[in-house]
Write a protein that holds these residues in place. Structure first.
Motif, PDB file in Angstrom:
ATOM      1  N   GLN A   1      -0.274   4.484  -1.847  1.00 38.89           N
ATOM      2  CA  GLN A   1      -1.379   5.290  -1.331  1.00 38.89           C
ATOM      3  C   GLN A   1      -0.864   6.621  -0.772  1.00 38.89           C
ATOM      4  O   GLN A   1       0.303   6.730  -0.402  1.00 38.89           O
ATOM      5  CB  GLN A   1      -2.073   4.535  -0.182  1.00 38.89           C
ATOM      6  CG  GLN A   1      -2.468   3.127  -0.526  1.00 38.89           C
ATOM      7  CD  GLN A   1      -3.918   3.021  -0.925  1.00 38.89           C
ATOM      8  OE1 GLN A   1      -4.665   3.986  -0.796  1.00 38.89           O
ATOM      9  NE2 GLN A   1      -4.324   1.885  -1.442  1.00 38.89           N
ATOM     10  N   PRO A   2      -1.764   7.635  -0.698  1.00 41.62           N
ATOM     11  CA  PRO A   2      -1.331   8.889  -0.071  1.00 41.62           C
ATOM     12  C   PRO A   2      -0.949   8.662   1.405  1.00 41.62           C
ATOM     13  O   PRO A   2      -1.416   7.706   2.034  1.00 41.62           O
ATOM     14  CB  PRO A   2      -2.551   9.806  -0.186  1.00 41.62           C
ATOM     15  CG  PRO A   2      -3.638   9.020  -0.799  1.00 41.62           C
ATOM     16  CD  PRO A   2      -3.119   7.685  -1.218  1.00 41.62           C
TER      17      PRO A   2
ATOM     18  N   TYR B   1      -1.769  10.033   4.258  1.00 42.49           N
ATOM     19  CA  TYR B   1      -2.767   9.921   5.330  1.00 42.49           C
ATOM     20  C   TYR B   1      -3.514   8.604   5.293  1.00 42.49           C
ATOM     21  O   TYR B   1      -3.930   8.083   6.322  1.00 42.49           O
ATOM     22  CB  TYR B   1      -3.732  11.114   5.303  1.00 42.49           C
ATOM     23  CG  TYR B   1      -4.513  11.269   4.021  1.00 42.49           C
ATOM     24  CD1 TYR B   1      -4.031  12.076   2.985  1.00 42.49           C
ATOM     25  CD2 TYR B   1      -5.730  10.621   3.848  1.00 42.49           C
ATOM     26  CE1 TYR B   1      -4.741  12.219   1.811  1.00 42.49           C
ATOM     27  CE2 TYR B   1      -6.446  10.763   2.675  1.00 42.49           C
ATOM     28  CZ  TYR B   1      -5.946  11.559   1.645  1.00 42.49           C
ATOM     29  OH  TYR B   1      -6.647  11.695   0.491  1.00 42.49           O
ATOM     30  N   VAL B   2      -3.648   8.005   4.102  1.00 43.79           N
ATOM     31  CA  VAL B   2      -4.311   6.698   4.033  1.00 43.79           C
ATOM     32  C   VAL B   2      -3.426   5.643   4.688  1.00 43.79           C
ATOM     33  O   VAL B   2      -3.880   4.802   5.461  1.00 43.79           O
ATOM     34  CB  VAL B   2      -4.622   6.323   2.567  1.00 43.79           C
ATOM     35  CG1 VAL B   2      -5.215   4.912   2.506  1.00 43.79           C
ATOM     36  CG2 VAL B   2      -5.576   7.332   1.951  1.00 43.79           C
ATOM     37  N   GLN B   3      -2.132   5.745   4.389  1.00 42.91           N
ATOM     38  CA  GLN B   3      -1.197   4.802   5.014  1.00 42.91           C
ATOM     39  C   GLN B   3      -1.180   4.961   6.528  1.00 42.91           C
ATOM     40  O   GLN B   3      -1.158   3.990   7.276  1.00 42.91           O
ATOM     41  CB  GLN B   3       0.210   5.056   4.479  1.00 42.91           C
ATOM     42  CG  GLN B   3       0.376   4.676   3.033  1.00 42.91           C
ATOM     43  CD  GLN B   3       1.819   4.793   2.622  1.00 42.91           C
ATOM     44  OE1 GLN B   3       2.714   4.437   3.386  1.00 42.91           O
ATOM     45  NE2 GLN B   3       2.061   5.301   1.432  1.00 42.91           N
ATOM     46  N   TYR B   4      -1.213   6.227   6.977  1.00 40.97           N
ATOM     47  CA  TYR B   4      -1.210   6.505   8.421  1.00 40.97           C
ATOM     48  C   TYR B   4      -2.460   5.932   9.067  1.00 40.97           C
ATOM     49  O   TYR B   4      -2.394   5.286  10.120  1.00 40.97           O
ATOM     50  CB  TYR B   4      -1.102   8.015   8.648  1.00 40.97           C
ATOM     51  CG  TYR B   4      -1.232   8.429  10.094  1.00 40.97           C
ATOM     52  CD1 TYR B   4      -0.430   7.839  11.070  1.00 40.97           C
ATOM     53  CD2 TYR B   4      -2.143   9.404  10.478  1.00 40.97           C
ATOM     54  CE1 TYR B   4      -0.543   8.217  12.386  1.00 40.97           C
ATOM     55  CE2 TYR B   4      -2.260   9.787  11.793  1.00 40.97           C
ATOM     56  CZ  TYR B   4      -1.463   9.196  12.753  1.00 40.97           C
ATOM     57  OH  TYR B   4      -1.582   9.566  14.046  1.00 40.97           O
ATOM     58  N   ALA B   5      -3.612   6.136   8.419  1.00 39.72           N
ATOM     59  CA  ALA B   5      -4.877   5.611   8.956  1.00 39.72           C
ATOM     60  C   ALA B   5      -4.788   4.097   9.094  1.00 39.72           C
ATOM     61  O   ALA B   5      -5.212   3.517  10.101  1.00 39.72           O
ATOM     62  CB  ALA B   5      -6.033   6.007   8.048  1.00 39.72           C
ATOM     63  N   GLY B   6      -4.197   3.455   8.071  1.00 40.00           N
ATOM     64  CA  GLY B   6      -4.036   2.014   8.133  1.00 40.00           C
ATOM     65  C   GLY B   6      -3.148   1.609   9.302  1.00 40.00           C
ATOM     66  O   GLY B   6      -3.467   0.676  10.042  1.00 40.00           O
TER      67      GLY B   6
ATOM     68  N   GLY C   1       0.817  -1.228   0.000  1.00 41.99           N
ATOM     69  CA  GLY C   1       0.000   0.000   0.000  1.00 41.99           C
ATOM     70  C   GLY C   1       0.833   1.252   0.000  1.00 41.99           C
ATOM     71  O   GLY C   1       0.364   2.316   0.386  1.00 41.99           O
TER      72      GLY C   1
END
Ligand SMILES: Nc1ncnc2c1ncn2[C@@H]1O[C@H](COP(=O)(O)OP(=O)(O)O)[C@@H](O)[C@H]1O
Ligand code: SF4
Ligand SMILES: [Mg+2]
Lengths: 327, 327
Positions: A58-59, A61-66, A55
């Motif tokens: 991905q941007p 913040y998406v990685q951080y959310a994950g 992943g």
């Protein structure tokens, strides 16, 4: 009361998210994980595949959310060094650190309060002066030096206590305890003194200063004027008021004890999380470091929350009382 | 028993310091009969509070009673061992301090503070102590004691807190109450209520009261007799009407804003009001002879040379050479 707790919980969540962000950033700043995992010879196709798989396209913040979503479930990935889940490794080391920190904290608190009260009540005795001088040394000597000195005296010269390790442990489910064997208890003595000494002297000085302050207050004078015994004046009235600020400091120090266990664990080769952390730093084992960071932050946050609630329980002035406002 | 309840003779309170000994109370003598209210008045720093603290044996070191006698119902109580004095405090001499906001321990309910005081002095069960605590709260005019007894001090207004303080002083029915500026920190309307309460105690229970204040108005309304203090000495002592309407000592006269009607200029009644010029001397700079002489409009040669003792003038006594017969 409920609003108070909710506000504190929100603050705690914010702190954890921030720490999570720092931990997460570790992964990105230390190097390209794809390169790290596949090595120099991989084909561009392999790299793209792995990038997509992880992943990493991905941007941010998406990685951080994950990352946050997985962290909440206790998943921090696979250790690069040992190739096993990080959560399992941490869990395995947790009891050693918590038991050491607990003993150190209890020692620091009990000895600190007793010595603090004593030096406040017997302000001018030579023994108080000696304790104060000693505590000054305790504050100024670095932890590792104290550890090494203790090892030198009690392990090497006298041979009374072990110089490293936890001794024998007993498994209670997944928790391995050193409290149930003689060698486990003996092994705890030197590390816990080393770890707790700084906090003990800190608490001693704090208790002394606060107690002297409290003893000068009008309500203590009035308590004496009411003919209460010295014991009631000192240990009921003065001590309780002294402990209000002490609770806060002690709570924060408990977090510090867990965090600073790194040094003590290294000196005594104590198989706890701190030692694990130091080892993972040497190997740049990012998942372990990230997990450790988050866990320590969680301890701090939880302790802070508990301290706030305790404070609230001890000091009635903090309890908002509508009935009182009317009078 | 016809003798005085409290008798203080030539009390001297000293503070040894590096730069010599400060004499804060110098040869003070006074007596209080059962049921009598003796006002003690004087500027701030005159030694009023120290006189009170010396009587209840709570001078703070290095302050000490250097000379004189304190007798309670004929028995000497100065210099008693701590434990014996503790049993007199609260039991036979109650105390009320200036600031009701700081006299009560904020961390204990008023009920807890009342019952602990009762239990410290009387052989009663905790349940009986609580019943008595309720009765005391009612006695001092706290509405709905049942509902208020388990409240913390911060839940009471200033006036109500001072009533609680009075109740605390009354726990073991002492025959003497020392009230140090009990109304100074309160609103005028509440002052009157506390004063009325003290007067009722003296009248109905025969409690003697030593009422320390710098407010001549409070004295005029409350006291039977009054002692005027100046620079650690008693300048004048006598029935309150006499002292107010016919002050003998020039300092008292200054306090009342009028010129004395007797003495060197006897007969020549002057109508002019005087403000006393200057300030009370510091303890390390008390002038020789009469301590008031640098400010006294009527001083003469002898005043700076010799110290005047109390000299009986009618029903009062004044420490002033104006009343000496012959050289
Ligand atoms: N601990 C102390 N050391 C030195 N001087 C003191 C101490 N406590 C009080 N004094 C002095 O004693 C004098 C009388 O004080 P006090 O009895 O409190 O006066 P007041 O009449 O205002 O109640 C003051 O001048 C004060 O400065
Ligand atoms: S003794 Fe002298 S100086 Fe002192 S009050 Fe009397 S007249 Fe004034
Ligand atoms: Mg005073």
């Amino acid at each position: 009361m409920l609003a108070f707790i909710l506000r504190r919980l929100a603050q705690a969540a914010l702190v954890m998210l921030t720490v999570g962000l720092i931990a997460f950033s570790l992964f990105r700043f230390v190097g390209d994980p794809v390169l790290f995992m596949l090595g120099q010879e991989a084909t561009p196709e392999d790299r793209t595949r792995l990038t997509l798989l992880l992943g990493l396209d991905q941007p941010f913040y998406v990685q951080y959310a994950g990352f946050v979503a997985r962290a909440v479930q206790g998943e921090f990935g696979i250790s690069l060094r040992q190739v096993r889940p990080v959560s399992g490794m941490i869990l395995e080391r947790l009891p050693a650190t918590l038991e050491l920190a607990l003993v150190a904290a209890v020692l620091a608190l009990v000895a600190g309060i007793v010595m603090g009260v004593y030096t406040a009540l017997r302000r001018n005795s030579w023994f108080s002066q000696a304790l104060l001088a000693l505590s000054l040394i305790g504050v100024s000597l670095p932890t590792f030096l104290i550890g090494i000195l203790l090892i030198l005296v009690f392990a090497v010269l006298l041979g009374w206590l072990p110089s490293f390790g936890r001794g024998e442990t007993v498994d209670l489910g997944w928790w391995s305890t050193g409290f149930l064997t003689a060698s486990g208890l003996k092994a705890l003595i030197l590390p816990s003194i080393t770890l707790g000494l700084f906090q003990m002297t800190l608490i001693q000085r704090l208790v002394r200063t606060e107690m002297l302050e409290v003893l000068r207050t009008d309500y203590i004078k009035f308590a004496r004027a009411r003919g209460l015994s010295d014991r009631a004046v000192h240990f009921r009235h003065a001590l309780k008021n002294t402990l209000v600020p002490v609770i806060t400091i002690t709570g924060l120090q408990l977090g510090a004890i867990i965090a600073f266990a790194i040094i003590t664990e290294t000196v005594f080769q104590w198989p706890g999380m701190g030692l694990l952390f130091i080892q993972s730093v040497q190997f740049a084992d990012i998942p372990v470091m990230a997990a450790y960071l988050c866990l320590i932050a969680l301890f701090f946050v939880v302790i802070n929350l508990v301290v706030d609630l305790l404070y609230y329980a001890v000091d009635p002035r903090l309890r908002i009382d509508r009935a009182a406002a009317a009078h | 028993m016809s003798g005085p309840l409290l008798e203080v003779k030539d009390l001297r309170v000293e503070f040894p310091t590096r730069r010599g000994t400060l004499v804060a109370v110098d040869g003070a003598s006074l007596a209080i009969a059962p049921g009598e209210i003796l006002g003690v008045v004087g500027e701030s720093g005159a030694g009023k509070s120290l006189t009170g603290m010396a009587i209840i044996g709570l001078l703070e070191p290095p302050g000490r009673i250097a000379a004189g006698e304190i007798r309670l119902a004929g028995e000497r109580i100065d210099g008693l061992p701590y434990e014996q004095m503790r049993r007199i405090r609260g039991r036979r001499i109650g105390a009320i301090f200036q600031d009701p906001l700081t006299s009560l321990n904020p961390l204990f309910t008023v009920g807890e503070q009342l019952t602990e005081t009762i239990l410290a002095h009387l052989e009663v069960t905790p349940a009986a102590a609580r019943t008595r605590a309720l009765a005391l709260l009612a006695e001092v005019g706290i509405p709905a004691p049942q509902a208020r007894i388990d409240h913390y001090p911060h839940q009471f207004s200033g006036g109500m807190r001072q009533r609680v303080v009075v109740a605390l002083a009354l726990c073991a029915e002492p025959r003497l109450i020392i009230a140090d500026e009990p109304t100074t920190a309160l609103d005028v309307s509440i002052q009157a209520q506390i004063i009325a309460l003290l007067r009722r105690l003296a009248r109905e229970h025969g409690t003697a009261v030593m009422l320390i204040t710098h407010d001549m108005g409070v004295i005029a309304e409350t006291a039977d007799r009054v002692a005027v203090m100046y620079a650690g000495r008693i300048a004048e002592i006598g029935p309150v009407r006499e002292v107010i309407h016919a002050p003998r000592h020039p300092y008292t006269a200054g306090l009342m804003g009028s010129i004395p009607k007797v003495g060197r200029g006897a007969g020549k009644k002057r109508g002019r009001l005087v403000q006393i010029e200057g300030a009370m001397p510091r303890l390390n700079a008390i002038p020789p002879g009469c301590a008031f002489n640098p400010r006294c409009p009527q001083r003469f040669a002898r005043c700076a040379a010799e110290r005047p003792e109390l000299i009986a003038v009618g029903t009062t006594a004044a420490a002033c050479w104006l009343y000496a017969d012959g050289p």
